[in-house]
Structures are given as structure tokens and as C-alpha cells.
Design a protein around this motif. Structure first.
Motif, PDB file in Angstrom:
ATOM      1  N   MET A  52      -1.214 -15.301  -2.436  1.00  0.00           N
ATOM      2  CA  MET A  52      -0.614 -14.652  -3.611  1.00  0.00           C
ATOM      3  C   MET A  52       0.893 -14.788  -3.506  1.00  0.00           C
ATOM      4  O   MET A  52       1.484 -14.651  -2.423  1.00  0.00           O
ATOM      5  CB  MET A  52      -1.000 -13.176  -3.699  1.00  0.00           C
ATOM      6  N   TYR A  60       0.792  -1.232   0.000  1.00  0.00           N
ATOM      7  CA  TYR A  60       0.000   0.000   0.000  1.00  0.00           C
ATOM      8  C   TYR A  60       0.827   1.286   0.000  1.00  0.00           C
ATOM      9  O   TYR A  60       0.689   2.116   0.888  1.00  0.00           O
ATOM     10  CB  TYR A  60      -0.992  -0.036   1.168  1.00  0.00           C
ATOM     11  N   LEU A 107     -16.059  -9.026  -3.319  1.00  0.00           N
ATOM     12  CA  LEU A 107     -16.077  -8.720  -1.880  1.00  0.00           C
ATOM     13  C   LEU A 107     -16.684  -7.347  -1.576  1.00  0.00           C
ATOM     14  O   LEU A 107     -17.589  -7.226  -0.752  1.00  0.00           O
ATOM     15  CB  LEU A 107     -14.660  -8.777  -1.279  1.00  0.00           C
ATOM     16  N   ILE A 114      -9.088  -2.607  -7.912  1.00  0.00           N
ATOM     17  CA  ILE A 114      -9.496  -4.012  -7.680  1.00  0.00           C
ATOM     18  C   ILE A 114     -10.928  -4.064  -7.156  1.00  0.00           C
ATOM     19  O   ILE A 114     -11.731  -4.905  -7.580  1.00  0.00           O
ATOM     20  CB  ILE A 114      -8.522  -4.697  -6.685  1.00  0.00           C
ATOM     21  N   TYR A 148     -14.025  -9.235  -8.466  1.00  0.00           N
ATOM     22  CA  TYR A 148     -13.775  -8.993  -7.030  1.00  0.00           C
ATOM     23  C   TYR A 148     -15.110  -8.665  -6.363  1.00  0.00           C
ATOM     24  O   TYR A 148     -15.499  -7.516  -6.175  1.00  0.00           O
ATOM     25  CB  TYR A 148     -12.749  -7.870  -6.842  1.00  0.00           C
ATOM     26  N   PHE A 175      -5.411  -1.002  -5.519  1.00  0.00           N
ATOM     27  CA  PHE A 175      -6.400  -1.699  -4.691  1.00  0.00           C
ATOM     28  C   PHE A 175      -7.794  -1.097  -4.910  1.00  0.00           C
ATOM     29  O   PHE A 175      -8.780  -1.834  -5.034  1.00  0.00           O
ATOM     30  CB  PHE A 175      -6.025  -1.689  -3.203  1.00  0.00           C
ATOM     31  N   PHE A 177      -1.022  -5.125  -9.038  1.00  0.00           N
ATOM     32  CA  PHE A 177      -0.995  -4.822  -7.592  1.00  0.00           C
ATOM     33  C   PHE A 177       0.090  -5.662  -6.915  1.00  0.00           C
ATOM     34  O   PHE A 177       0.892  -5.159  -6.121  1.00  0.00           O
ATOM     35  CB  PHE A 177      -2.385  -5.155  -7.040  1.00  0.00           C
ATOM     36  N   GLY A 198     -14.230  -4.631   5.293  1.00  0.00           N
ATOM     37  CA  GLY A 198     -13.446  -4.862   4.074  1.00  0.00           C
ATOM     38  C   GLY A 198     -12.720  -6.188   4.070  1.00  0.00           C
ATOM     39  O   GLY A 198     -11.858  -6.412   3.226  1.00  0.00           O
ATOM     40  N   SER A 199     -13.013  -7.060   5.043  1.00  0.00           N
ATOM     41  CA  SER A 199     -12.319  -8.349   5.143  1.00  0.00           C
ATOM     42  C   SER A 199     -10.824  -8.182   5.432  1.00  0.00           C
ATOM     43  O   SER A 199     -10.026  -9.073   5.154  1.00  0.00           O
ATOM     44  CB  SER A 199     -12.542  -9.143   3.837  1.00  0.00           C
ATOM     45  N   SER A 200     -10.465  -7.029   6.009  1.00  0.00           N
ATOM     46  CA  SER A 200      -9.039  -6.773   6.288  1.00  0.00           C
ATOM     47  C   SER A 200      -8.458  -7.782   7.271  1.00  0.00           C
ATOM     48  O   SER A 200      -7.268  -8.111   7.203  1.00  0.00           O
ATOM     49  CB  SER A 200      -8.866  -5.373   6.869  1.00  0.00           C
ATOM     50  N   ASN A 234      -6.255 -10.757   6.092  1.00  0.00           N
ATOM     51  CA  ASN A 234      -4.852 -10.692   5.690  1.00  0.00           C
ATOM     52  C   ASN A 234      -3.902 -10.997   6.846  1.00  0.00           C
ATOM     53  O   ASN A 234      -2.681 -10.931   6.687  1.00  0.00           O
ATOM     54  CB  ASN A 234      -4.520  -9.338   5.053  1.00  0.00           C
ATOM     55  N   GLU A 261       1.019 -12.551   0.079  1.00  0.00           N
ATOM     56  CA  GLU A 261      -0.225 -12.272   0.824  1.00  0.00           C
ATOM     57  C   GLU A 261      -0.990 -13.560   1.112  1.00  0.00           C
ATOM     58  O   GLU A 261      -0.993 -14.487   0.295  1.00  0.00           O
ATOM     59  CB  GLU A 261      -1.140 -11.340   0.005  1.00  0.00           C
ATOM     60  N   TYR A 317      -8.941 -13.163  -7.358  1.00  0.00           N
ATOM     61  CA  TYR A 317      -7.518 -12.814  -7.131  1.00  0.00           C
ATOM     62  C   TYR A 317      -6.675 -13.011  -8.391  1.00  0.00           C
ATOM     63  O   TYR A 317      -5.445 -12.978  -8.329  1.00  0.00           O
ATOM     64  CB  TYR A 317      -6.961 -13.625  -5.940  1.00  0.00           C
ATOM     65  N   SER A 360      -5.063 -14.424   2.187  1.00  0.00           N
ATOM     66  CA  SER A 360      -6.393 -13.828   2.363  1.00  0.00           C
ATOM     67  C   SER A 360      -7.305 -14.959   2.845  1.00  0.00           C
ATOM     68  O   SER A 360      -7.781 -15.773   2.059  1.00  0.00           O
ATOM     69  CB  SER A 360      -6.857 -13.232   1.029  1.00  0.00           C
ATOM     70  N   THR A 397      -4.948  -7.272 -10.479  1.00  0.00           N
ATOM     71  CA  THR A 397      -4.379  -7.873  -9.262  1.00  0.00           C
ATOM     72  C   THR A 397      -2.914  -8.249  -9.499  1.00  0.00           C
ATOM     73  O   THR A 397      -2.075  -8.126  -8.597  1.00  0.00           O
ATOM     74  CB  THR A 397      -5.206  -9.100  -8.832  1.00  0.00           C
TER      75      THR A 397
HETATM   76  C1  AVI Z   1      -7.385  -5.683   1.689  1.00  0.00           C
HETATM   77  N1  AVI Z   1      -7.651  -7.106   1.537  1.00  0.00           N
HETATM   78  C2  AVI Z   1      -8.839  -7.500   2.295  1.00  0.00           C
HETATM   79  C3  AVI Z   1      -7.689  -7.584   0.148  1.00  0.00           C
HETATM   80  C4  AVI Z   1      -8.039  -9.092   0.094  1.00  0.00           C
HETATM   81  O1  AVI Z   1      -8.972  -9.429  -0.633  1.00  0.00           O
HETATM   82  O2  AVI Z   1      -7.403  -9.863   0.807  1.00  0.00           O
HETATM   83  C5  AVI Z   1      -6.363  -7.322  -0.556  1.00  0.00           C
HETATM   84  C6  AVI Z   1      -6.311  -7.903  -1.939  1.00  0.00           C
HETATM   85  N2  AVI Z   1      -5.356  -8.670  -2.398  1.00  0.00           N
HETATM   86  C7  AVI Z   1      -5.612  -9.000  -3.640  1.00  0.00           C
HETATM   87  N3  AVI Z   1      -6.745  -8.471  -4.008  1.00  0.00           N
HETATM   88  C8  AVI Z   1      -7.199  -7.731  -2.949  1.00  0.00           C
END
Ligand code: AVI
Length: 324
Positions: free
Chosen positions: A254, A36, A55, A47, A53, A44, A218, A163-165, A168, A284, A208, A286, A215
Motif C-alpha cells: 500500500m 492504529y 481474510l 475492513i 476482505y 480496520f 484507512f 489475523g495474518s499479522s 505485515n 504497508e 486492499y 502484506s 481501505t
Molecule cells: C492487520 N493486517 C494483517 C492487515 C493486512 O491485511 O495486512 C492490515 C490491512 N491493511 C489493509 N487492509 C488491512
């Protein structure tokens, strides 16, 4: 054309330590917060608009349908103020703030972020766009400490961690973070926690690994960041974006996979890394949760699970926990 070496801006010790640690480790890894920087935050945001996506739009639909109820449950018969961890674009938060203003005419909104500039931008935008919202930004790294401004007796605080943070973080890190948040609250305050739920693998993977490659950009942007901040010489196109579903751990992972044998120099760290073809950097996790899991996590951290809202497909859950 010769490229002139650019003088480095002041070295960010936290970035330097994380990169040195992560790239010395096998398998190699980098923490997701490195995504970030300014470009990464913009990617992001892009995304969250992608067709794959689901979410963000699913969570927004839950807030649109149940915002008033969420605010009413959190407030009980008191005035509410709303804190939010991470001051992203605050697009979905708007629905909850509007519901709070509807209920009590005005609301204090406390976005919490490490970045003072992100907070200043959020403050200008929100005060301009929603009448009745008074923004009181709090510069804080909530992953390290959680101490908000004292508030008047008789008010309750609703903390948004949406945001489902939470996904991570590893389960241990998530547990520690939720406990820390609980310790910073008073009895009767509440936490709204959003989680992405386990669903069919194809839907998860597409979210993803989008067709437009946003993505992937990103993911690779972290290497661009290291080139700039640590005077490194990563060739981002020499790494492929990989997203995979780890069913045993219930998480999307990821990675950046080296396409060739290569040596990368990180001049600011006086450090070099060799990659074999196919070797990956894990960038990452998720986590995706089964129904009931978020409520158990809240309970273990000292919150009584008060209510859960989900969407018609059961893809995403928003859980309210009350500090007991
Ligand atoms: C911020 N976070 C919740 C996103 C996720 O879906 O885990 C970050 C992300 N990574 C790839 N796409 C989005």
C-alpha cells in the motif's frame, strides 16, 4: 474562519522518530503500526467486515470448523492457557476460548498489547460474554520484548498470533519476532500462526482496494494522525490510495501517491517534505505465503510444525508449532 493552532499533546518520541526517519528516506515510507490510532483501529474493524476482505471470515471459518482440534493438539494431556498477541476485537479468538472452556471448564486468557485501554476494553467484553474465561491482560510491546507472566508447572501456554499479522513484517523482521516468541516459551508450549496464502491477483488486489473506499480511508488516516500528533499540514485528499501486487516479493503493497507538487510541514518536528506529482509514501506490506512457507518459518524459529488447517479454497492457513 481562521483555525487556531492547537497546542500539541506530549510528543510521542517513537512516532516522531519513525516519521522523521521514514519521510527523510527515498522512497518515502511510514511504518504500518502508525495506522492504529483510535480512528485507524475502527477503520480496520470495518475492513474486516468488507465483502472483498476475505481474510477475517476465512480464518473465522477455519476456527469454527477446527477450534476443538486446535485446542486439543495444543493442550495434549495438560491444562492450557491462551495468550494472544495484539488485543484486537477478539472476535475470532472467542471460538478458540469457547473450545478451551468446553475442554477444561475454564481458561486463563492473556491478551498482550501496548495499549492498556485496549486491554481493559477486551477484558470487560470477554469476561461478560464467555463464562469460564479469566482475563489476565499483559501490557507489553511484543515487537520489542516477549516475557509473559510465569505460569504454574504442569500447564501449557498456547500463544495466538493470528489475523495474518505476521504478514505485515518483512521476512527478516518476521524471523526475529518468531525467535523472540520462542525464547519466551517453555518446551511443549505452542504458537498458532495464521498466514494469508498466495491466490489470484484480482482477489488479492480487491481485498486492499475495496469498492466502498474503506481501505483508502484507512491508508489516508495515517496522514490525519500526523496532522494531529505532529502538527503537520497534510491534505489527505491530495494523496491517492494505491494498492499493488509485488509478485517478486510475494506481497501486497500500500502506498499514498501525491497527486500534485506539494510541500508538507511537520511543525512539531521542525521538518518539511516536498512531494513531486506521482511520488509515493510506502505505508504497508502484506506478505502472502506459499503453502509450506509458514511451517518452514516456524521450524527456523525453533518450533516443530505440529499441524496446519486451511479452508476449502486453500486461501488461508492456520499453523500450530510446538516449542521443541
Ligand atoms: C492487520 N493486517 C494483517 C492487515 C493486512 O491485511 O495486512 C492490515 C490491512 N491493511 C489493509 N487492509 C488491512
Amino acid at each position: 474562519m481562521n483555525t487556531v493552532p492547537q497546542p500539541l499533546a506530549k510528543l510521542d518520541e517513537r512516532v516522531a522518530a519513525a516519521v522523521l526517519d521514514g519521510l527523510s528516506y527515498h522512497p518515502r515510507r511510514l511504518p504500518p503500526w502508525l495506522f492504529y490510532d483510535e480512528a485507524g483501529s475502527q477503520l480496520f474493524d470495518a475492513i474486516t467486515e468488507l465483502p472483498e476482505y476475505y481474510l477475517t471470515r476465512t480464518e473465522r471459518s477455519i476456527f469454527a470448523a477446527h477450534g476443538a482440534e486446535i485446542i486439543a493438539q495444543a493442550a495434549g494431556d495438560t491444562r492450557l492457557r491462551i495468550a494472544e498477541l495484539g488485543a484486537g476485537s477478539a472476535d475470532k479468538t472467542r471460538l478458540l476460548l469457547a473450545a478451551a472452556v468446553q475442554r477444561q471448564e475454564s481458561v486463563v486468557y492473556e491478551p498482550v498489547d501496548v495499549s492498556a485501554s485496549a486491554l481493559a476494553a477486551a477484558q470487560t467484553r470477554i469476561e461478560r460474554e464467555i463464562a469460564g474465561v479469566h482475563v489476565s491482560p499483559q501490557v507489553l510491546d511484543y515487537t520489542r520484548s516477549f516475557q509473559l507472566e510465569p505460569m504454574p508447572e504442569g500447564e501449557r501456554r498456547l500463544v495466538l498470533y493470528i489475523g495474518s499479522s505476521i504478514g505485515n513484517f518483512t521476512p527478516r523482521e518476521a524471523e526475529r519476532l518468531l525467535r523472540r516468541i520462542r525464547a519466551g516459551l517453555r518446551t511443549g508450549d505452542s504458537l498458532l500462526l495464521s498466514v494469508d496464502l498466495v491466490k489470484d491477483e484480482a482477489t488479492l488486489l480487491a481485498a486492499y482496494n475495496d469498492a466502498a473506499g474503506t481501505t483508502a480511508a484507512f491508508n489516508r488516516n495515517v496522514l490525519v494522525r500526523l496532522n494531529r500528533e505532529l502538527n503537520a499540514d497534510f491534505a489527505p485528499e491530495a494523496f491517492a490510495h494505491r494498492a499493488l501486487w509485488n509478485a517478486a516479493e510475494s506481497r501486497i503493497e500500500m502506498h499514498l501517491e501525491s497527486l500534485v507538487r506539494q510541500t508538507v510541514h511537520l511543525a512539531a518536528l521542525n521538518f518539511e517534505v516536498q512531494f513531486t506529482p506521482g511520488e509515493r509514501i510506502h505505508t504497508e506490506n502484506s506478505y502472502k505465503y506459499r503453502p509450506g512457507k509458514a511451517e518452514r518459518m516456524l521450524a527456523e524459529a525453533g518450533f516443530a510444525a505440529a499441524a496446519t488447517w486451511t479452508d476449502a479454497r486453500g486461501w488461508f492457513a492456520v499453523c500450530l508449532g510446538r516449542a521443541g
